[in-house]
Design a protein around this motif. Structure first.
Motif, short mmCIF file in Angstrom:
data_model
loop_
_atom_site.label_atom_id
_atom_site.label_comp_id
_atom_site.label_asym_id
_atom_site.label_seq_id
_atom_site.Cartn_x
_atom_site.Cartn_y
_atom_site.Cartn_z
N CYS A 64 0.83 -1.19 0.00
CA CYS A 64 0.00 0.00 0.00
C CYS A 64 0.87 1.25 0.00
O CYS A 64 1.96 1.25 0.55
N SER A 111 -5.08 -2.58 1.96
CA SER A 111 -6.35 -2.04 2.43
C SER A 111 -6.12 -0.88 3.38
O SER A 111 -7.00 -0.53 4.16
N ALA A 113 -11.55 -2.52 7.00
CA ALA A 113 -11.46 -2.56 5.54
C ALA A 113 -12.57 -3.39 4.90
O ALA A 113 -13.24 -2.95 3.97
N SER A 114 -12.76 -4.60 5.39
CA SER A 114 -13.76 -5.48 4.79
C SER A 114 -15.15 -4.86 4.85
O SER A 114 -15.90 -4.87 3.86
N ARG A 146 -15.35 -1.80 2.48
CA ARG A 146 -15.42 -2.23 1.07
C ARG A 146 -16.86 -2.65 0.72
O ARG A 146 -17.35 -2.35 -0.37
N PRO A 178 -9.63 -7.82 -1.34
CA PRO A 178 -8.74 -7.16 -0.36
C PRO A 178 -7.38 -6.78 -0.92
O PRO A 178 -6.63 -6.05 -0.27
N TRP A 180 -6.51 -1.57 -4.21
CA TRP A 180 -6.41 -0.30 -3.52
C TRP A 180 -7.65 0.56 -3.72
O TRP A 180 -8.38 0.40 -4.70
#
Length: 227
Positions: free
Chosen positions: A17, A55, A72-73, A76, A109, A112
């Motif tokens: 990242c 992430s 993050a999950s 998203r 995941p 970006w």
């Protein structure tokens, strides 16, 4: 709207990242605060490092909004649901890929996030997000909105009163000073000049441009950064 390289075709998997963004979250208060009073406020702006796991953008937003570095999950899924609910607004021209394809893509995941995702998350949280790029010190704003009440009081403050001149007073310069300090320390990924190695054929390339050219010529899209 231009999309970052990692959101274009072919998709490039950099396996790292970009740590070059610092986020400042504004909570817009309807209670006016004078510039003189704001300048008397004491505090500091610090950089919180988020693990570079592809992430980091989502986890950074999750931290400043919810003090949770593992959002993050969930975020998203929020973005995918938002995009799927309005295919007219989030068209192929806007997303750079078909709506349904984008929804599947953003749930991966390994992919970006960027400007589109920050804009959606700013609306989702009802906050204004200011993302600083350390390399250039540029500040991009997402989710500018009307004033509202109810800023939470947290130990690690990520929410500030906005003054009538649309700044957060003394904290504005503190944030910029932090960005400039990180710029001097080169705490960012220079995507134009970083060195990458193809994970398939092990050929080394320099920068995004050569990575895209290699991917287009070979179909190889798995790259890793090396020093």
């Amino acid at each position: 709207m231009d999309r970052p390289l990692w959101n274009s075709k072919p998709t490039i998997d950099f396996r790292r990242c970009n740590p070059s963004l610092i986020f400042r979250i504004r909570f817009l208060s309807s209670r006016p605060t004078s510039e003189s009073n704001s300048q008397k406020m004491e505090g500091s702006i610090v950089r919180r490092v988020i693990p570079s796991d592809n992430s980091c953008l989502f986890n950074a937003v999750g931290y400043v909004m919810d003090h949770d570095k593992k959002k993050a999950s969930e975020l998203r899924q929020v973005i995918a649901a938002t995009v799927a609910s309005d295919p007219t607004k989030y068209s192929e021209a806007f997303l750079g890929k078909p709506n349904e394809e984008y929804c599947a893509w953003i749930l991966n995941p390994e992919k970006w996030g960027g400007a589109i995702e920050l804009s959606i998350l700013a609306d989702y949280y009802g906050r204004e997000i200011a993302a600083y790029d350390i390399q250039t010190t540029r500040c991009d704003l997402y989710g500018q909105m009307s004033p509202a009440d109810g800023a939470p009081e947290e130990f690690d403050q990520t929410v500030f009163v906005v003054n009538r001149d649309r700044t957060i007073g003394a904290y504005e310069s503190l944030a910029l000073n932090l960005v400039k300090d990180q710029q001097r320390k080169r705490s960012y990924t220079d995507t134009a000049n970083f060195t990458l190695r193809c994970g398939v054929c092990q050929i080394g390339v320099i920068g995004q441009k050569e990575a895209v050219e290699h991917a287009q010529a070979t179909g190889h899209v798995n790259f890793q950064e090396y020093k």
